[in-house]
Structure formats: structure tokens, C-alpha cells
Write a protein that holds these residues in place. Structure first.
Motif, short mmCIF file in Angstrom:
data_model
loop_
_atom_site.label_atom_id
_atom_site.label_comp_id
_atom_site.label_asym_id
_atom_site.label_seq_id
_atom_site.Cartn_x
_atom_site.Cartn_y
_atom_site.Cartn_z
N LYS A 1 -30.64 33.35 -49.52
CA LYS A 1 -30.95 32.18 -50.07
C LYS A 1 -32.51 31.87 -49.71
N LYS A 2 -33.33 32.64 -50.17
CA LYS A 2 -34.80 32.83 -49.52
C LYS A 2 -35.36 31.44 -49.87
N SER A 3 -35.37 30.76 -51.01
CA SER A 3 -36.28 29.65 -51.34
C SER A 3 -35.71 28.48 -50.64
N LEU A 4 -34.37 28.26 -50.45
CA LEU A 4 -34.01 27.40 -49.71
C LEU A 4 -34.20 27.31 -48.16
N ALA A 5 -34.15 28.49 -47.59
CA ALA A 5 -34.62 28.84 -46.28
C ALA A 5 -36.09 28.44 -45.96
N TYR A 6 -36.95 28.92 -46.90
CA TYR A 6 -38.44 28.58 -46.94
C TYR A 6 -38.54 26.94 -46.70
N ALA A 7 -37.62 26.43 -47.61
CA ALA A 7 -38.03 24.92 -47.64
C ALA A 7 -37.41 24.16 -46.36
N LEU A 8 -36.41 24.54 -46.08
CA LEU A 8 -35.61 24.14 -44.76
C LEU A 8 -36.44 24.48 -43.67
N PHE A 9 -37.27 25.62 -43.49
CA PHE A 9 -38.24 25.91 -42.44
C PHE A 9 -39.28 25.08 -42.30
N VAL B 1 -29.52 26.14 -39.97
CA VAL B 1 -29.33 26.33 -41.55
C VAL B 1 -30.07 26.97 -42.13
N ALA B 2 -31.33 26.99 -41.79
CA ALA B 2 -32.55 27.84 -42.41
C ALA B 2 -32.34 29.20 -42.20
N MET B 3 -31.70 29.55 -40.91
CA MET B 3 -31.77 31.04 -40.51
C MET B 3 -30.18 31.57 -41.46
N ILE B 4 -29.13 30.59 -41.35
CA ILE B 4 -28.21 30.99 -42.26
C ILE B 4 -28.46 31.18 -43.65
N CYS B 5 -29.18 30.49 -44.15
CA CYS B 5 -29.82 30.78 -45.58
C CYS B 5 -30.40 31.95 -45.70
#
Length: 51
Positions: A20-28, A11-15
């Protein structure tokens, strides 16, 4: 539990792909914390091997 980790990273890679960079950082970050917790759980688990 391991499949949950892969799902979080997916999901982080899909973001990232959907910009959706900030959501990707949070999920990572969540994925890395969960990975470290899971590694610590398995690394400190006593083995019941009789030699």
C-alpha cells in the motif's frame, strides 16, 4: 507522544510490506511532520536551571 511517532512509522512500514505504497507515503509524511513539530517543541522549550 514519542510512542505515537513510533506507531505511525511502524504502520507506514507495515503498509510498505503489504504493497500500500500511497498510504505508506502519507503516513511517513505525517510522521516526519510530527517529528519536526516535536523537535521544535523541545528545542525551543526554556530550561529552568539555576546555576
Amino acid at each position: 507522544m514519542m510512542s505515537l511517532l513510533f506507531l505511525v512509522f511502524l504502520v507506514a512500514m507495515i503498509c510498505v510490506l503489504t504493497k500500500k505504497k500511497s498510504l505508506a507515503y502519507a503516513l511517513f509524511t505525517v510522521g516526519m511532520v510530527l517529528s519536526l513539530f516535536w523537535l521544535n517543541h523541545h528545542a525551543t522549550d526554556p530550561l529552568s536551571i539555576l546555576l
